[in-house]
Write a protein that holds these residues in place. Structure first.
Motif, PDB file in Angstrom:
ATOM      1  N   ARG C 109     -38.152 104.331 -43.716  1.00 55.51           N
ATOM      2  CA  ARG C 109     -37.459 105.241 -44.639  1.00 55.51           C
ATOM      3  C   ARG C 109     -37.853 106.704 -44.467  1.00 55.51           C
ATOM      4  O   ARG C 109     -37.294 107.577 -45.132  1.00 55.51           O
ATOM      5  CB  ARG C 109     -37.732 104.830 -46.094  1.00 55.51           C
ATOM      6  N   GLY C 110     -38.824 106.998 -43.597  1.00 54.24           N
ATOM      7  CA  GLY C 110     -39.346 108.359 -43.495  1.00 54.24           C
ATOM      8  C   GLY C 110     -38.309 109.369 -43.033  1.00 54.24           C
ATOM      9  O   GLY C 110     -38.061 110.372 -43.709  1.00 54.24           O
ATOM     10  N   ILE C 111     -37.696 109.108 -41.895  1.00 50.89           N
ATOM     11  CA  ILE C 111     -36.720 110.063 -41.350  1.00 50.89           C
ATOM     12  C   ILE C 111     -35.511 110.165 -42.282  1.00 50.89           C
ATOM     13  O   ILE C 111     -34.977 111.257 -42.503  1.00 50.89           O
ATOM     14  CB  ILE C 111     -36.317 109.650 -39.920  1.00 50.89           C
ATOM     15  N   PHE C 112     -35.127 109.050 -42.853  1.00 54.05           N
ATOM     16  CA  PHE C 112     -34.027 109.055 -43.828  1.00 54.05           C
ATOM     17  C   PHE C 112     -34.329 110.009 -44.992  1.00 54.05           C
ATOM     18  O   PHE C 112     -33.482 110.821 -45.390  1.00 54.05           O
ATOM     19  CB  PHE C 112     -33.800 107.622 -44.337  1.00 54.05           C
ATOM     20  N   LEU C 113     -35.543 109.921 -45.527  1.00 57.58           N
ATOM     21  CA  LEU C 113     -35.919 110.809 -46.639  1.00 57.58           C
ATOM     22  C   LEU C 113     -35.937 112.273 -46.200  1.00 57.58           C
ATOM     23  O   LEU C 113     -35.501 113.160 -46.940  1.00 57.58           O
ATOM     24  CB  LEU C 113     -37.289 110.414 -47.217  1.00 57.58           C
ATOM     25  N   MET C 114     -36.433 112.524 -44.984  1.00 61.56           N
ATOM     26  CA  MET C 114     -36.408 113.915 -44.486  1.00 61.56           C
ATOM     27  C   MET C 114     -34.985 114.441 -44.479  1.00 61.56           C
ATOM     28  O   MET C 114     -34.719 115.539 -44.965  1.00 61.56           O
ATOM     29  CB  MET C 114     -36.946 113.968 -43.049  1.00 61.56           C
ATOM     30  N   ARG C 115     -34.072 113.656 -43.890  1.00 59.90           N
ATOM     31  CA  ARG C 115     -32.666 114.098 -43.801  1.00 59.90           C
ATOM     32  C   ARG C 115     -32.091 114.403 -45.171  1.00 59.90           C
ATOM     33  O   ARG C 115     -31.321 115.357 -45.330  1.00 59.90           O
ATOM     34  CB  ARG C 115     -31.796 113.016 -43.145  1.00 59.90           C
ATOM     35  N   ARG C 116     -32.459 113.599 -46.163  1.00 56.20           N
ATOM     36  CA  ARG C 116     -31.891 113.792 -47.486  1.00 56.20           C
ATOM     37  C   ARG C 116     -32.448 115.005 -48.225  1.00 56.20           C
ATOM     38  O   ARG C 116     -31.776 115.579 -49.070  1.00 56.20           O
ATOM     39  CB  ARG C 116     -32.135 112.545 -48.356  1.00 56.20           C
ATOM     40  N   THR C 131     -43.496 115.136 -29.841  1.00 53.95           N
ATOM     41  CA  THR C 131     -42.413 115.395 -30.786  1.00 53.95           C
ATOM     42  C   THR C 131     -42.644 116.680 -31.581  1.00 53.95           C
ATOM     43  O   THR C 131     -43.754 116.923 -32.063  1.00 53.95           O
ATOM     44  CB  THR C 131     -42.315 114.220 -31.786  1.00 53.95           C
ATOM     45  N   VAL C 132     -41.589 117.479 -31.700  1.00 48.61           N
ATOM     46  CA  VAL C 132     -41.581 118.584 -32.658  1.00 48.61           C
ATOM     47  C   VAL C 132     -40.427 118.317 -33.627  1.00 48.61           C
ATOM     48  O   VAL C 132     -39.270 118.277 -33.211  1.00 48.61           O
ATOM     49  CB  VAL C 132     -41.352 119.954 -31.982  1.00 48.61           C
ATOM     50  N   VAL C 133     -40.770 118.104 -34.881  1.00 44.79           N
ATOM     51  CA  VAL C 133     -39.729 117.928 -35.901  1.00 44.79           C
ATOM     52  C   VAL C 133     -39.525 119.288 -36.561  1.00 44.79           C
ATOM     53  O   VAL C 133     -40.496 119.932 -36.982  1.00 44.79           O
ATOM     54  CB  VAL C 133     -40.146 116.892 -36.963  1.00 44.79           C
ATOM     55  N   LYS C 134     -38.278 119.736 -36.625  1.00 45.70           N
ATOM     56  CA  LYS C 134     -37.984 121.027 -37.260  1.00 45.70           C
ATOM     57  C   LYS C 134     -37.153 120.800 -38.506  1.00 45.70           C
ATOM     58  O   LYS C 134     -36.063 120.221 -38.443  1.00 45.70           O
ATOM     59  CB  LYS C 134     -37.216 121.933 -36.289  1.00 45.70           C
ATOM     60  N   LEU C 135     -37.689 121.239 -39.615  1.00 48.75           N
ATOM     61  CA  LEU C 135     -36.985 121.106 -40.890  1.00 48.75           C
ATOM     62  C   LEU C 135     -36.620 122.505 -41.384  1.00 48.75           C
ATOM     63  O   LEU C 135     -37.367 123.464 -41.157  1.00 48.75           O
ATOM     64  CB  LEU C 135     -37.882 120.431 -41.935  1.00 48.75           C
ATOM     65  N   ARG C 136     -35.483 122.604 -42.058  1.00 48.27           N
ATOM     66  CA  ARG C 136     -35.108 123.911 -42.618  1.00 48.27           C
ATOM     67  C   ARG C 136     -34.644 123.736 -44.048  1.00 48.27           C
ATOM     68  O   ARG C 136     -33.920 122.792 -44.361  1.00 48.27           O
ATOM     69  CB  ARG C 136     -33.988 124.535 -41.781  1.00 48.27           C
ATOM     70  N   LYS C 137     -35.086 124.634 -44.910  1.00 49.01           N
ATOM     71  CA  LYS C 137     -34.672 124.575 -46.314  1.00 49.01           C
ATOM     72  C   LYS C 137     -34.400 125.985 -46.811  1.00 49.01           C
ATOM     73  O   LYS C 137     -35.235 126.886 -46.646  1.00 49.01           O
ATOM     74  CB  LYS C 137     -35.775 123.923 -47.149  1.00 49.01           C
ATOM     75  N   ARG C 138     -33.240 126.149 -47.422  1.00 44.92           N
ATOM     76  CA  ARG C 138     -32.846 127.432 -48.010  1.00 44.92           C
ATOM     77  C   ARG C 138     -33.828 127.849 -49.108  1.00 44.92           C
ATOM     78  O   ARG C 138     -34.149 127.041 -49.989  1.00 44.92           O
ATOM     79  CB  ARG C 138     -31.451 127.252 -48.622  1.00 44.92           C
ATOM     80  N   ILE C 139     -34.251 129.091 -49.064  1.00 45.00           N
ATOM     81  CA  ILE C 139     -35.131 129.615 -50.118  1.00 45.00           C
ATOM     82  C   ILE C 139     -34.271 130.010 -51.323  1.00 45.00           C
ATOM     83  O   ILE C 139     -33.243 130.665 -51.146  1.00 45.00           O
ATOM     84  CB  ILE C 139     -35.927 130.833 -49.591  1.00 45.00           C
TER      85      ILE C 139
END
Ligand SMILES: Nc1ncnc2c1ncn2[C@@H]1O[C@H](COP(=O)(O)OP(=O)(O)O)[C@@H](O)[C@H]1O
Ligand SMILES: Nc1ncnc2c1ncn2[C@@H]1O[C@H](COP(=O)(O)OP(=O)(O)O)[C@@H](O)[C@H]1O
Lengths: 154, 112, 154, 112
Positions: C109-116, C131-139
């Protein structure tokens, strides 16, 4: 080979609001290390004063100048380095803020507070003259993370 | 930081809430005291019950406030200092400069 | 020249307790950026899952392998990178945890939760395969620090 | 994480306090459930009122607990899920797997 010690490296511009970011990140690290809130507040204040000096006196609030803070979590001590791109200064010539003639001065208490609230402080000046302030604080025993409490009763 | 001003028996009470720290809280403390003095208040109480932290810039503004109020012929009192702020004012010996109260009525009465 | 954007770089070994440190530091940064607690919790969970994967699957809990997390505070977005020293994997082949046959599986469920919980996610694999995982979140707007509230009444 | 176990009308209630997360909280949840089952409890309530957070490893142990209790011929109930945990169980659709209660009496009565 042993497990590398965790380090946190915060790189900020020279704006006052970035000091707040460093303060919050340092507080998070101190909480994780099991520091009591009262002690953590004091160490954070020491860090805050060093960062404020780097931003203000070292980098003279020039927006493109960088202040860097490294928190290195050692086996026994937390080592904190605060580095600016300024011209350095002579720590020996900073007046004692407790002296009667200085007590009512509006400035001059930052380095004094750092000295009081950490176990060791050292100033280094690199080739360009820029200041590196090194602070050290003993990590409380047991140096376990905050979620380590356990109690199982059946 | 948040400041709000009220009046009791001719004394101006400034309630300070949040961080009195470099770049914002310190400036707001200065502004609040200057405005109160400009508006004619001579005796001022700074209620720090909800002040969460103070750094050396905040201490500097506290001293400046003290001097400013004195120059205008009035007196400044500090009220409800939280433990951590009492501690830094103690370490820097600034505590000797200020009149500190734990009770608002007593702080008000001290001007009589 | 413009003011450099603040970045936080956390470098940890591959121990579970270090995941907690990253979580606390990330929470501090999100608080500073004005994220609401509920949203901050979700973003921290996404980061936590990525770090747990780096530590567990990438670095296989080998004590000398490093996991690195970078939080870069941009004008509009918080960019988070989580990097390990592992052998990579194929994100396309990760099964959907919502599928009936996977619902009762204890993992996956880890990657699924990241995507959500973030706005964008990207996986990159460097030359060594790591692996480099890149996450982006609007401030959130206004992107001001937490102490910016003001109210002066005379 | 902290677990403590009590008994009400033959039902085992495990109170969980703190983080059910990878490396520690997840293991403690597993141990507490295994010990309760080994001690003969078949019907178990997990009281999560004081659970602060849960990650995917914690969810995995929650499913494992559910399966473990079912295999021993009993039933597992979840009690007092905080908002954030309800949310992650909703997003992963795990909420459909569990019987969830807001009230301890009702959770106990549900086994009758
Ligand atoms: N990083 C720095 N770069 C240049 N000068 C510094 C730096 N840190 C401190 N100083 C000098 O030392 C003095 C004393 O610093 P401090 O005790 O923190 O008090 P304050 O910052 O209120 O003046 C400063 O006024 C400044 O001249
Ligand atoms: N950093 C990584 N390095 C190698 N493999 C990974 C990495 N991250 C994820 N994976 C692979 O992807 C799978 C799915 O990951 P995830 O959705 O987080 O679930 P889980 O970690 O519970 O298995 C993992 O089981 C693993 O095989």
């Amino acid at each position: 080979m042993t497990t590398p010690e965790p380090t946190i490296h915060v790189r900020i511009g020279s704006r006052f609001e970035d000091i707040e970011l460093v303060d919050l990140v340092a507080a998070a690290a101190l909480t994780h290390l099991g520091f009591e809130e009262e002690v953590a507040d004091k160490v954070c204040l020491a860090i805050r004063e060093a960062v404020a000096n780097a931003v203000q006196h070292g980098n003279r609030l020039e927006p493109d100048k960088i202040t860097q803070v490294v928190l290195a979590i050692g086996k026994e001590d937390l080592e904190i380095e605060i580095k600016d791109e300024g011209g350095g200064f002579d720590p020996e010539s900073v007046p004692n803020p407790l002296a009667a003639e200085n007590l009512l001065k509006p400035t001059g208490r930052g380095i004094f507070l750092m000295r009081r609230f950490v176990d060791a402080i050292d100033f280094e000046f690199d080739d360009s003259g820029a200041t590196v302030v090194k602070l050290r604080k003993r990590i409380p025993e047991p140096p376990k993370p905050s979620n380590s409490e356990s109690e199982v009763e059946i | 930081m948040k400041t709000s001003v009220r009046n009791r028996e001719g004394i101006t009470i400034i309630d300070l809430q949040g961080k009195i720290t470099i770049g914002e809280g310190d400036v707001m403390l200065r502004d609040a005291v200057h405005e109160a003095v400009a508006a004619g208040s001579s005796n001022i109480v700074l209620n720090m019950k909800k002040t969460s932290k103070m750094d050396s810039s905040g201490m500097g503004e506290l001293i400046a406030a003290h001097e400013k109020v004195k120059a205008s012929g009035g007196m400044l009192r500090l009220l409800n200092l939280p433990e951590n702020i009492l501690n830094v004012l103690g370490v820097t010996q600034l505590i000797t400069v200020f009149d500190v109260f734990d009770d608002e009525d007593e702080a008000i009465a001290s001007f009589k």
